[in-house]
Write a protein that holds these residues in place. Structure first.
Motif, PDB file in Angstrom:
ATOM      1  N   ASP A 259     -65.005 -14.417 -50.107  1.00  0.00           N
ATOM      2  CA  ASP A 259     -65.315 -13.934 -48.762  1.00  0.00           C
ATOM      3  C   ASP A 259     -64.049 -13.691 -47.943  1.00  0.00           C
ATOM      4  O   ASP A 259     -63.945 -12.698 -47.220  1.00  0.00           O
ATOM      5  N   LYS A 260     -63.083 -14.593 -48.068  1.00  0.00           N
ATOM      6  CA  LYS A 260     -61.828 -14.417 -47.331  1.00  0.00           C
ATOM      7  C   LYS A 260     -61.079 -13.181 -47.819  1.00  0.00           C
ATOM      8  O   LYS A 260     -60.506 -12.432 -47.027  1.00  0.00           O
ATOM      9  N   ILE A 261     -61.082 -12.991 -49.133  1.00  0.00           N
ATOM     10  CA  ILE A 261     -60.384 -11.844 -49.701  1.00  0.00           C
ATOM     11  C   ILE A 261     -61.041 -10.541 -49.270  1.00  0.00           C
ATOM     12  O   ILE A 261     -60.367  -9.590 -48.850  1.00  0.00           O
ATOM     13  N   VAL A 262     -62.357 -10.477 -49.340  1.00  0.00           N
ATOM     14  CA  VAL A 262     -63.077  -9.262 -48.947  1.00  0.00           C
ATOM     15  C   VAL A 262     -62.828  -8.943 -47.471  1.00  0.00           C
ATOM     16  O   VAL A 262     -62.598  -7.787 -47.097  1.00  0.00           O
ATOM     17  N   LYS A 263     -62.829  -9.950 -46.648  1.00  0.00           N
ATOM     18  CA  LYS A 263     -62.553  -9.726 -45.225  1.00  0.00           C
ATOM     19  C   LYS A 263     -61.148  -9.179 -45.031  1.00  0.00           C
ATOM     20  O   LYS A 263     -60.934  -8.240 -44.258  1.00  0.00           O
ATOM     21  N   GLN A 266     -60.444  -5.457 -45.619  1.00  0.00           N
ATOM     22  CA  GLN A 266     -61.156  -4.575 -44.682  1.00  0.00           C
ATOM     23  C   GLN A 266     -62.644  -4.457 -45.008  1.00  0.00           C
ATOM     24  O   GLN A 266     -63.273  -3.428 -44.771  1.00  0.00           O
ATOM     25  N   GLY A 267     -63.229  -5.531 -45.589  1.00  0.00           N
ATOM     26  CA  GLY A 267     -64.651  -5.534 -45.903  1.00  0.00           C
ATOM     27  C   GLY A 267     -64.995  -4.872 -47.226  1.00  0.00           C
ATOM     28  O   GLY A 267     -66.184  -4.777 -47.569  1.00  0.00           O
ATOM     29  N   GLN A 268     -64.002  -4.454 -47.982  1.00  0.00           N
ATOM     30  CA  GLN A 268     -64.241  -3.788 -49.263  1.00  0.00           C
ATOM     31  C   GLN A 268     -64.465  -4.831 -50.348  1.00  0.00           C
ATOM     32  O   GLN A 268     -63.589  -5.654 -50.626  1.00  0.00           O
ATOM     33  N   GLY A 269     -65.644  -4.787 -50.970  1.00  0.00           N
ATOM     34  CA  GLY A 269     -65.988  -5.783 -51.964  1.00  0.00           C
ATOM     35  C   GLY A 269     -65.977  -5.285 -53.388  1.00  0.00           C
ATOM     36  O   GLY A 269     -66.129  -6.069 -54.323  1.00  0.00           O
ATOM     37  N   THR A 270     -65.816  -3.981 -53.581  1.00  0.00           N
ATOM     38  CA  THR A 270     -65.696  -3.407 -54.912  1.00  0.00           C
ATOM     39  C   THR A 270     -64.245  -3.038 -55.140  1.00  0.00           C
ATOM     40  O   THR A 270     -63.660  -2.274 -54.352  1.00  0.00           O
ATOM     41  N   PHE A 271     -63.658  -3.573 -56.188  1.00  0.00           N
ATOM     42  CA  PHE A 271     -62.224  -3.387 -56.423  1.00  0.00           C
ATOM     43  C   PHE A 271     -62.009  -2.524 -57.658  1.00  0.00           C
ATOM     44  O   PHE A 271     -62.505  -2.842 -58.734  1.00  0.00           O
ATOM     45  N   VAL A 272     -61.271  -1.439 -57.471  1.00  0.00           N
ATOM     46  CA  VAL A 272     -60.962  -0.520 -58.556  1.00  0.00           C
ATOM     47  C   VAL A 272     -59.465  -0.253 -58.549  1.00  0.00           C
ATOM     48  O   VAL A 272     -58.793  -0.368 -57.519  1.00  0.00           O
ATOM     49  N   THR A 273     -58.947   0.123 -59.702  1.00  0.00           N
ATOM     50  CA  THR A 273     -57.519   0.374 -59.839  1.00  0.00           C
ATOM     51  C   THR A 273     -57.037   1.421 -58.830  1.00  0.00           C
ATOM     52  O   THR A 273     -57.627   2.500 -58.718  1.00  0.00           O
ATOM     53  N   GLY A 274     -55.981   1.091 -58.110  1.00  0.00           N
ATOM     54  CA  GLY A 274     -55.390   1.997 -57.130  1.00  0.00           C
ATOM     55  C   GLY A 274     -55.804   1.730 -55.697  1.00  0.00           C
ATOM     56  O   GLY A 274     -55.159   2.220 -54.768  1.00  0.00           O
ATOM     57  N   LEU A 275     -56.882   0.971 -55.521  1.00  0.00           N
ATOM     58  CA  LEU A 275     -57.293   0.574 -54.179  1.00  0.00           C
ATOM     59  C   LEU A 275     -56.223  -0.309 -53.571  1.00  0.00           C
ATOM     60  O   LEU A 275     -55.626  -1.143 -54.259  1.00  0.00           O
ATOM     61  N   THR A 276     -55.961  -0.152 -52.284  1.00  0.00           N
ATOM     62  CA  THR A 276     -54.997  -1.025 -51.623  1.00  0.00           C
ATOM     63  C   THR A 276     -55.694  -1.901 -50.595  1.00  0.00           C
ATOM     64  O   THR A 276     -56.827  -1.640 -50.201  1.00  0.00           O
ATOM     65  N   GLN A 277     -54.971  -2.895 -50.159  1.00  0.00           N
ATOM     66  CA  GLN A 277     -55.513  -3.836 -49.182  1.00  0.00           C
ATOM     67  C   GLN A 277     -55.880  -3.151 -47.875  1.00  0.00           C
ATOM     68  O   GLN A 277     -56.735  -3.638 -47.144  1.00  0.00           O
ATOM     69  N   GLU A 278     -55.285  -1.985 -47.598  1.00  0.00           N
ATOM     70  CA  GLU A 278     -55.554  -1.302 -46.330  1.00  0.00           C
ATOM     71  C   GLU A 278     -56.225   0.058 -46.493  1.00  0.00           C
ATOM     72  O   GLU A 278     -56.374   0.797 -45.513  1.00  0.00           O
ATOM     73  N   THR A 279     -56.667   0.396 -47.705  1.00  0.00           N
ATOM     74  CA  THR A 279     -57.340   1.672 -47.907  1.00  0.00           C
ATOM     75  C   THR A 279     -58.490   1.867 -46.930  1.00  0.00           C
ATOM     76  O   THR A 279     -58.664   2.942 -46.344  1.00  0.00           O
ATOM     77  N   CYS A 280     -59.276   0.825 -46.746  1.00  0.00           N
ATOM     78  CA  CYS A 280     -60.450   0.945 -45.889  1.00  0.00           C
ATOM     79  C   CYS A 280     -60.147   0.672 -44.421  1.00  0.00           C
ATOM     80  O   CYS A 280     -61.040   0.718 -43.581  1.00  0.00           O
ATOM     81  N   ARG A 281     -58.898   0.410 -44.120  1.00  0.00           N
ATOM     82  CA  ARG A 281     -58.452   0.407 -42.726  1.00  0.00           C
ATOM     83  C   ARG A 281     -58.164   1.841 -42.328  1.00  0.00           C
ATOM     84  O   ARG A 281     -58.819   2.406 -41.464  1.00  0.00           O
ATOM     85  N   ASP A 282     -57.161   2.419 -42.950  1.00  0.00           N
ATOM     86  CA  ASP A 282     -56.848   3.842 -42.805  1.00  0.00           C
ATOM     87  C   ASP A 282     -55.730   4.175 -43.775  1.00  0.00           C
ATOM     88  O   ASP A 282     -55.003   3.306 -44.244  1.00  0.00           O
ATOM     89  N   PHE A 283     -55.582   5.450 -44.067  1.00  0.00           N
ATOM     90  CA  PHE A 283     -54.557   5.874 -45.013  1.00  0.00           C
ATOM     91  C   PHE A 283     -53.164   5.848 -44.396  1.00  0.00           C
ATOM     92  O   PHE A 283     -52.168   5.796 -45.119  1.00  0.00           O
ATOM     93  N   THR A 284     -53.085   5.918 -43.081  1.00  0.00           N
ATOM     94  CA  THR A 284     -51.773   5.915 -42.436  1.00  0.00           C
ATOM     95  C   THR A 284     -51.046   4.610 -42.710  1.00  0.00           C
ATOM     96  O   THR A 284     -49.887   4.604 -43.159  1.00  0.00           O
ATOM     97  N   HIS A 285     -51.706   3.474 -42.452  1.00  0.00           N
ATOM     98  CA  HIS A 285     -51.077   2.187 -42.725  1.00  0.00           C
ATOM     99  C   HIS A 285     -50.892   1.966 -44.219  1.00  0.00           C
ATOM    100  O   HIS A 285     -49.904   1.367 -44.651  1.00  0.00           O
ATOM    101  N   THR A 286     -51.837   2.459 -45.018  1.00  0.00           N
ATOM    102  CA  THR A 286     -51.671   2.395 -46.465  1.00  0.00           C
ATOM    103  C   THR A 286     -50.410   3.138 -46.886  1.00  0.00           C
ATOM    104  O   THR A 286     -49.659   2.673 -47.747  1.00  0.00           O
ATOM    105  N   GLY A 287     -50.166   4.290 -46.264  1.00  0.00           N
ATOM    106  CA  GLY A 287     -48.960   5.052 -46.560  1.00  0.00           C
ATOM    107  C   GLY A 287     -47.697   4.286 -46.246  1.00  0.00           C
ATOM    108  O   GLY A 287     -46.698   4.394 -46.973  1.00  0.00           O
TER     109      GLY A 287
END
Length: 396
Positions: A259-263, A266-287
């Motif tokens: 639960d802590k990790i998913v929170k 950014q609430g993303q609970g499905t993890f796939v290769t290439g996903l980042t910790q901030e993908t579901c925040r926005d791509f700008t910060h991911t960049g």
């Protein structure tokens, strides 16, 4: 015959890397400080600068248009007046902004002028770069408020890039280079090495700055500390299937339940290769995070300890490819960020794409398409600048 590339070789290495660092023969870590530092050696090398200079002087594209973009920017203005402050105060999202933008942009300008000097050999640019660095080193004492750690990372990423070019290629006088080094050592480096438990782009940017400053200062101990934190944070920022059912974590953050990790992701609970910790925040910060990873890997390569051949390279490749696919317009599936992403990756793909695809031969179709579409890549006005010029299809 099937060619062995990073894309085919790296999966077998990832499990071995998970517990520690890849070592060279004799037990030397792949990320360890070099016995002798290479200069200029922060993100861009002399050979890369020479390649870019040759292409610009020959009028070749995209380097000529990239250089025209640089010289036409506000950062290259020879009438620019530095705006140093003794204390830079940066609140959340730089509100309040008391010297934050001034510091970041003066640092980018110093780097811009250093590049302009190298390519044109117009001494006015070198002198302007020195003027900017001298003004801040004579004045700055501290960074305060909540965004102070990130501010030191952003500004601290650009200063050593400028200083490396000026110190090691300009034949004129930089009388206050020692004072500038003292500023980096006393105002920036201690705060950077403390790290951050905020979103991952913070610590990645901070470690980029710490690594670059360590190269300029030739501080092997600081370099090793920064690299260790960088390796841990990179593994926790970009997910690979080989990580297991959950992403890796940074121990100091105590993300010890799903639960802590998913929170935190950014609430993303499905993890796939290439996903980042901030993908579901926005791509700008991911960049921001992916850019910092590429910059540290590039500096490491110049210093002779090539991280592209470790899990860092695979995480960077997959992170760039995953984000590029959706940045190019592909609709996200429903399981990804609730079916909606906030695009805006920024000019951050050139360094990683050049190293992984052009130098190592790794297929990166989506990243290639996005990189070529965005050329010439300019600046994000924070800590990324002119990477089509310095790294675009640069074999050096």
């Amino acid at each position: 015959m099937r060619r062995t590339t990073l894309s085919t070789a790296i999966p077998a290495l990832v499990a071995a890397l998970a517990a520690g660092f890849l070592a060279w023969p004799g037990g030397r870590r792949a990320d360890a400080a070099p016995s002798t530092f290479a200069h200029p050696g922060v993100t861009v090398s002399r050979a890369q600068l020479d390649f870019a200079r040759g292409k610009v002087n020959a009028g070749a594209q995209p380097w000529k248009s990239a250089f025209d973009q640089l010289t036409g920017s506000k950062y290259a203005s020879l009438s620019r007046a530095p705006k140093p402050r003794a204390v830079v105060e940066c609140g959340p999202y730089s509100d309040p902004d008391i010297g934050c933008t001034d510091e970041r942009e003066d640092a980018i300008a110093a780097y811009t002028d250093a590049l302009a000097w190298y390519i044109t050999r117009d001494e006015r640019y070198a002198k302007k770069s020195i003027e900017l660095m001298d003004a801040w080193s004579a004045t700055l004492k501290d960074h305060t408020n909540s965004n102070a750690p990130l501010q030191t990372g952003w500004a601290g990423s650009s200063w050593p890039k400028a200083a490396e070019i000026i110190k090691y290629t300009y034949t004129g006088t930089w009388a206050n280079s020692g004072r500038f080094a003292t500023m980096l050592r006393t105002v920036y480096l201690p705060d950077l090495l403390k790290g951050s438990n905020s979103n991952g782009n913070w610590e990645l940017s901070m470690m980029e700055a710490a690594v670059g400053i360590s190269v300029f200062l030739e501080d092997k101990s600081a370099y090793d500390r920064a690299m260790a934190a960088f390796r841990t944070r990179t593994a926790a920022y970009v997910y690979l299937e080989s990580d297991g059912s959950l992403p890796k974590t940074v121990p100091s953050q105590h993300l010890d339940t799903r639960d802590k990790i998913v929170k935190y992701w950014q609430g993303q609970g499905t993890f796939v290769t290439g996903l980042t910790q901030e993908t579901c925040r926005d791509f700008t910060h991911t960049g921001y995070g992916l850019s910092a990873i590429s910059h540290v890997a590039e500096t490491s390569r110049i210093q002779g300890q090539d991280l592209y051949g470790t899990d860092v390279g695979e995480r960077l490749r997959q992170g760039l490819g995953f984000q590029s696919k959706y940045e190019l317009g592909e609709a996200p599936p429903g399981w990804l960020c609730g079916g909606s992403v906030k695009r805006g990756l920024g000019p951050v793909t050139e360094v990683g794409y050049n190293a992984l695809h052009n130098r190592l031969g790794v297929p990166m179709a989506n990243t290639q398409k996005l990189t070529e579409r965005n050329r010439p890549a300019g600046s994000n006005n924070l800590f990324v600048a002119w990477e089509t010029l310095t790294h675009g299809d640069n074999p050096s």
